[in-house]
Design a protein around this motif. Structure first.
Motif, PDB file in Angstrom:
ATOM      1  N   SER A  48      31.446  40.152  48.003  1.00  0.00           N
ATOM      2  CA  SER A  48      33.185  39.982  47.951  1.00  0.00           C
ATOM      3  C   SER A  48      33.248  39.799  46.442  1.00  0.00           C
ATOM      4  CB  SER A  48      33.587  39.059  48.464  1.00  0.00           C
ATOM      5  OG  SER A  48      32.693  38.012  47.900  1.00  0.00           O
ATOM      6  N   HIS A  49      31.709  39.410  46.247  1.00  0.00           N
ATOM      7  CA  HIS A  49      31.371  38.641  44.466  1.00  0.00           C
ATOM      8  C   HIS A  49      31.178  39.779  43.857  1.00  0.00           C
ATOM      9  CE1 HIS A  49      29.949  35.706  41.357  1.00  0.00           C
ATOM     10  NE2 HIS A  49      28.697  36.221  41.527  1.00  0.00           N
ATOM     11  N   ARG A  53      35.162  43.887  39.399  1.00  0.00           N
ATOM     12  CA  ARG A  53      36.763  43.904  38.160  1.00  0.00           C
ATOM     13  C   ARG A  53      36.537  43.781  37.489  1.00  0.00           C
ATOM     14  NH1 ARG A  53      41.984  45.217  43.415  1.00  0.00           N
ATOM     15  NH2 ARG A  53      40.565  47.116  43.837  1.00  0.00           N
ATOM     16  N   ALA A  54      36.205  42.376  37.872  1.00  0.00           N
ATOM     17  CA  ALA A  54      36.125  41.393  36.188  1.00  0.00           C
ATOM     18  C   ALA A  54      35.947  41.772  34.606  1.00  0.00           C
ATOM     19  CB  ALA A  54      35.418  39.438  36.280  1.00  0.00           C
ATOM     20  N   LYS A  86      32.492  42.881  44.048  1.00  0.00           N
ATOM     21  CA  LYS A  86      33.144  43.615  43.699  1.00  0.00           C
ATOM     22  C   LYS A  86      34.360  43.220  42.783  1.00  0.00           C
ATOM     23  CE  LYS A  86      37.610  45.439  45.920  1.00  0.00           C
ATOM     24  NZ  LYS A  86      38.074  45.369  47.548  1.00  0.00           N
ATOM     25  N   LEU A  87      34.319  41.830  43.289  1.00  0.00           N
ATOM     26  CA  LEU A  87      35.066  40.558  41.791  1.00  0.00           C
ATOM     27  C   LEU A  87      34.325  40.860  40.465  1.00  0.00           C
ATOM     28  CD1 LEU A  87      36.438  38.199  41.351  1.00  0.00           C
ATOM     29  CD2 LEU A  87      34.972  36.111  41.254  1.00  0.00           C
ATOM     30  N   GLY A  88      32.939  41.050  40.300  1.00  0.00           N
ATOM     31  CA  GLY A  88      32.085  41.359  38.580  1.00  0.00           C
ATOM     32  C   GLY A  88      32.367  42.618  38.709  1.00  0.00           C
TER      33      GLY A  88
END
Lengths: 640, 379
Positions: free
Chosen positions: A11-12, A18-19, A14-16
């Motif tokens: 999830s991290h 998308r960020a 993915k967050l990266g």
């Protein structure tokens, strides 16, 4: 709940991703903003810079100083004086009602004035000055200045207005100015922007109107920086305009003043022309009026009497009026005949008191007749039949042509309003304008200046000057413009036999100086000042009745034309007294007085008059000494 | 509860935390605020009053606030997220009844010492609450419809309340920030496609409603949109702001007209020159170079935030930082687009530059949260 390491890492990650994506989008958008900024600030900079300048710079006109008008000796005839008005700025006033009340008690404002001022104040932008009172006296200005601390936002403002110090003397020469009206603007093809300035004055009649272009000058401009609401922040650049030209007229104000005073009580006109250059020394039409009354707009209380007066003070009779010249025209008939060689100056014609022409009987004014008369006798005694006879022989065409050469029937180009061209009728003229054939009786009437024949006093004065000099004297009203002498026209010799002219002058001399002459009672006896001339009495009605028995409007016009000194003509004049009766009794005495005044450049010695007249003249001189023209000039002009 | 999984001991304690603040970010913020002081000094005609001095004081207060918030452990803030969100909603409802009306909209509650704008606060509390929500929600559930519906509701409630004020600008910012956070949290692409489609539908509906009894926007809002679409149609009326703003910008050129030499702003041709349109003054007086410089400062703030977020292994912290950065971005992007004639005039100030206490304090508070996340990141 405990999460697995892998899940957290996924999830991290993915967050990266998308960020990074969102951050990228953001940076892209900022790039777009930068591109837009570049487009506006670099590519389009010039255009926007221009728009910004247009925004902030406002061009204001500076009204030019109107040219002043002087007489031939430098006496001021029209001047500019400061005019004061009281203005108020709402945002500086604070409590408008309060300040207005204090102001009203200080400078005597009517309740209507204060009311409309308050309304105006509330309507306009708070920083704009609103005029509370116009044309206020100097006293009011000082009262406002002294009490300035108690009157926040109130200030006197100075403008400029026209003043005619010689008042009624020059209404028919200088004329007057007034506020620019819609009519004035409509009359102009491309009105000068300066005319749109509030309170701007434009020439309305006579010299002020006809020389408007010279007098107005050109407006200056100032560039001011304004903010979005139109408030002036500062002045950026100032380009001074050009003041109007100073005009010097040929008129002698002192003589004009005398003539105007001499004509008091009459409905009359006098023109005096200098025989050297054609300078108009006096151009008087009586009664006159005070042009100062008109400047700020005339009240009906002042205006109505001027309109209804049967003496018509608003009409400039010297050039606007066209009158039958009467016997003053006889010189033209005679000149036409003797120049054509139809009759010699010494040949005689028999006057039985009338002449039968085409089955009609034309009377001489003297029913018993003059007997055998030659040119001199006929002119001296103003025999009519002699001129009937000459006219029948020479014909109307030659008479008209001759009078045109002497300046009759011709519009003299003067800086005056409504200059009349008079009328020297011809056969064609009658056919075209009346639709009738010329009849022989018309010629007979025209020969003695009656019938269709019309001339203005100005034209008669020019005629006389031309007779006196043998030159084509052309009247001149403007002497110098900004000190530059204006051209003198008409030094050309009239192409006529000098002998004929001399004979004509001699006959005119006899009219005044021969014991049997019609103007003998108005002779000048001073040596070297002798006057020659011709009386005229032009009929207003057809029936011959004694003048004293008919109402004023039906009495004959009295005329006199003359020049002096006889042997070296300096001045020529024409005098017309509307419905004055006989030329010898009503017009000739005026001519003598004004000519002497001109010849002596002031009050003439009593010795110039015949002994019998001196007592009466002495009284008259005392009465006319320093008659001040009617002039209601506002008090503040004295302070200027 | 994820913070329990990390070794808390490596997190600095006490006032030593100050050393671990994100100092480059502090400097960038100060630089931006400094630009603001300069411009406020200029538009006042060269004076510290009425705008520059109060703004400086507020920024100083804001800095203190930021540090104070930054020193508080991030998990405390996460636990408060729900409460903060709730309070915001309450206040938004409160302004409906007790709010003061200004500029045709109900926007603030006057507390005496400060005019509280609940809509400003909501921008932060919404992001906080959504970050906390996605931190709590297991990653695999993120895209399930029920768990998507919930955050949507969280976003829509304050948005609707703000729209009711009516404050279209803030409402759009709230939607955008909320949506952005959902995107960052990993919600499936398909949802966004649906929302965008729906958004287009809404726009159509709004325009269709014009002139009908169920009109969705106020007349003045429609007029603003009209003039945005064609500013030249009414250059002295409603289109005046955009036209004058573009003139000011354009006349700046490469290097500008010089400090305090901008005629457009100094002569009042620019509206709201100390608040919403302050960027035009900057662009007029310092030109393209000045404008780009400020844009670069903003970009750096975004970059530092994104880097800080990506390096942070705590999900709440990352989401919070990114959400606040997104909010910040939306602020200045909308404002700049507006003054450059790329967006309608919606009344969004330029963050940290425009004059205004409430907005600045809220922003500094938000950056306090960013600092807190940065200081207390798991190591």
């Amino acid at each position: 709940m405990r999460r697995s390491r892998a899940e957290t890492d996924a999830s991290h990650a993915k967050l990266g991703r998308r960020a990074a994506l969102l951050g990228g989008v953001q940076l892209l958008f900022m790039g777009g903003l930068a591109a837009r900024m570049r487009y506006l600030q670099v590519d389009q900079a010039d255009q926007f810079r221009l728009l910004a300048e247009e925004n902030r710079i406002n061009i204001r006109l500076i009204p030019p100083k109107r040219g002043e008008i002087f007489d031939r000796n430098g006496m001021q005839l029209a001047q500019n004086v400061p005019s004061y008005r009281i203005v108020m700025v709402r945002e500086d006033a604070g409590n408008v009602e309060d300040v207005m009340q204090r102001l009203a008690s200080l400078i005597n404002l009517t309740p209507e004035q204060t009311e409309s001022a308050v309304r105006e104040l509330n309507r306009s932008a708070p920083f704009l000055p609103v005029t509370i009172a116009e044309d206020v006296s100097w006293d009011a200005v000082s009262a406002v200045s002294v009490n300035a601390p108690a009157l926040p936002g109130v200030a006197p403002e100075v403008g400029s207005t026209r003043v005619y110090p010689r008042g009624s003397d020059f209404a028919h020469v200088v004329g007057r100015v007034g506020r620019v009206s819609q009519k004035d603007l409509d009359a102009l093809e491309d009105p000068d922007a300066v005319l749109r300035i509030p309170r701007f004055q434009i020439g309305k009649i006579n010299v002020e109107a006809r020389e408007e272009k010279l007098l107005r000058g050109t407006a200056g401009t100032k560039q001011v920086e304004v903010n979005a609401t139109g408030r002036v922040m500062r002045e950026l650049e100032r380009r001074e305009g050009q003041s109007g030209a100073a005009l010097q007229l040929t008129i002698d104000a002192k003589l004009q003043n005398y003539v105007q005073a001499r004509l008091t009580g009459e409905s009359a006109a006098v023109v005096i022309i200098d025989c050297e250059k054609g300078d108009i020394l006096a151009n008087s039409s009586a009664p006159s009026y005070d042009p100062n009354l008109f400047i700020g707009g005339i009240s009906s209380k002042d205006y109505d009497p001027l309109l209804t007066d049967k003496y018509r003070p608003l009409v400039n009779k010297t050039v606007q009026g066209a009158y039958p010249p009467g016997s003053t025209f006889k010189m033209m008939t005679a000149m036409a005949a003797i120049e054509a060689g139809i009759i010699g100056p010494d040949e005689t014609v028999y006057c039985p008191g009338h002449l039968e022409v085409g089955g009609r009987r034309f009377h001489c004014w003297k029913r018993s007749g003059h007997g055998w008369v030659d040119l001199e006798t006929s002119l001296k005694r103003s025999c009519d039949v002699y001129y009937y006879d000459l006219a029948l022989k020479v014909g109307i065409e030659k008479i008209s042509a001759m009078s045109n050469r002497f300046g009759l029937g011709i519009r003299h180009d003067l800086a005056l309003s409504s200059v009349n061209s008079g009328l020297t009728p011809t056969k064609d003229w009658k056919l075209q304008n009346r639709g009738e054939d010329w009849v022989i009786g018309d010629t007979v009437n025209a020969s003695i200046g009656q019938g269709f024949m019309l001339a203005s006093p100005m034209q008669l004065a020019v005629m006389t000057a031309r007779l006196a000099t043998g030159r084509e004297i052309t009247p001149r009203l403007v002497k110098t413009v900004n000190g530059v002498e204006q051209p003198v026209k008409g030094n050309a010799q009239l192409d006529m036999k000098e002998g004929n002219l001399r004979k004509m002058r001699k006959s005119m001399y006899a009219v005044v100086n021969d014991r049997r002459g019609t103007a003998y009672r108005s002779r000048i006896i001073a040596d070297g000042m002798r006057m020659a001339g011709k009386t005229g009495t032009s009929q207003v009605r057809s029936a011959v009745v004694n003048n004293s028995e008919v109402p004023w409007e039906q009495r004959d016009h009295a005329l006199f034309v003359g020049f002096a000194p006889y042997d070296n003509p300096r001045y020529a004049c024409a005098v017309l007294v509307e419905h004055g009766g006989g030329g010898s009794t009503a017009a000739a005495p005026i001519a003598r007085d004004v000519m002497l005044q001109a010849l002596y450049e002031g009050e003439p010695p009593l010795e110039a008059y015949p002994t019998g007249d001196r007592g009466r003249i002495k009284i008259q001189q005392r009465k006319l000494r320093d008659v001040q023209p009617e002039a209601r000039i506002k008090k503040n002009s004295d302070q200027a | 509860m994820s913070y329990l999984e990390y070794t808390v001991k490596s997190v600095p304690t006490g006032f030593r935390k100050i050393l671990y603040l994100n100092w480059p970010l502090v400097l960038l913020l100060t630089a931006v605020a400094g630009t603001g002081f300069l411009m406020l000094y200029s538009v006042a005609g060269g004076g510290y009053s009425p705008w520059a001095e109060p703004q400086m004081k507020r920024f100083a207060l804001g800095l203190c606030l930021m540090v104070a918030v930054g020193l508080v452990p991030i998990w405390m803030w996460r636990n408060l997220a729900g409460v903060a969100y709730g309070v915001s909603i309450m206040l938004l409802i409160g302004v409906e009844f007790f709010g003061a009306v200004g500029m045709g909209a109900q926007r603030w509650i006057d507390l005496g010492f400060i005019r509280l704008q609940p809509s400003e606060m909501t921008k932060i509390t919404l992001v906080m609450f959504l970050a906390a929500y996605y931190d709590w929600l297991p990653a695999k559930k993120t895209s399930r419809p029920l768990w998507v519906l919930l955050p949507l509701l969280i976003i829509i409630v304050p948005t609707a309340l703000v729209l009711k004020q009516p404050d279209l600008g803030t409402a759009i910012l709230l939607m955008a920030a909320g949506g952005g956070l959902m995107f960052l949290a990993g919600v499936h692409w398909a949802y966004f496609a649906t929302v965008i489609a729906a958004g287009i539908g809404l726009v159509v509906a709004v325009f269709q409603s014009r002139g009908t009894p169920w009109q969705l926007l106020k007349d003045y809002q429609f007029r603003r949109i009209d003039t945005f679409l064609d500013p030249s149609s009414d250059p002295l009326g409603a289109g005046y702001h955009i036209t004058q703003s573009k003139i000011a910008l354009g006349s700046g050129g490469w290097t500008g007209r010089g400090f305090m030499q901008g005629t457009q702003s100094r002569l009042n041709f620019l509206p709201e020159k100390h608040t919403d349109f302050i960027f035009t003054t900057l662009a007029e007086e310092f030109g393209f170079i000045g404008g780009i410089s400020l844009l670069v400062l903003y970009a750096l703030i975004i970059v530092f935030c994104v880097v800080s977020a990506v390096m942070n292994k705590d999900r709440f912290s990352s989401l919070l930082i990114l959400g606040i950065a997104l909010n910040f971005f939306l602020f200045f992007a909308v404002n700049m687009s507006m003054v450059m004639g790329l967006a309608p005039v919606v009344g969004v100030p330029l963050p940290l530059v425009s004059y205004g206490g409430s907005a600045m304090l809220v922003l500094m508070l938000a950056f306090g949260l960013v600092q807190s996340a940065h200081v207390h990141r798991p190591r």
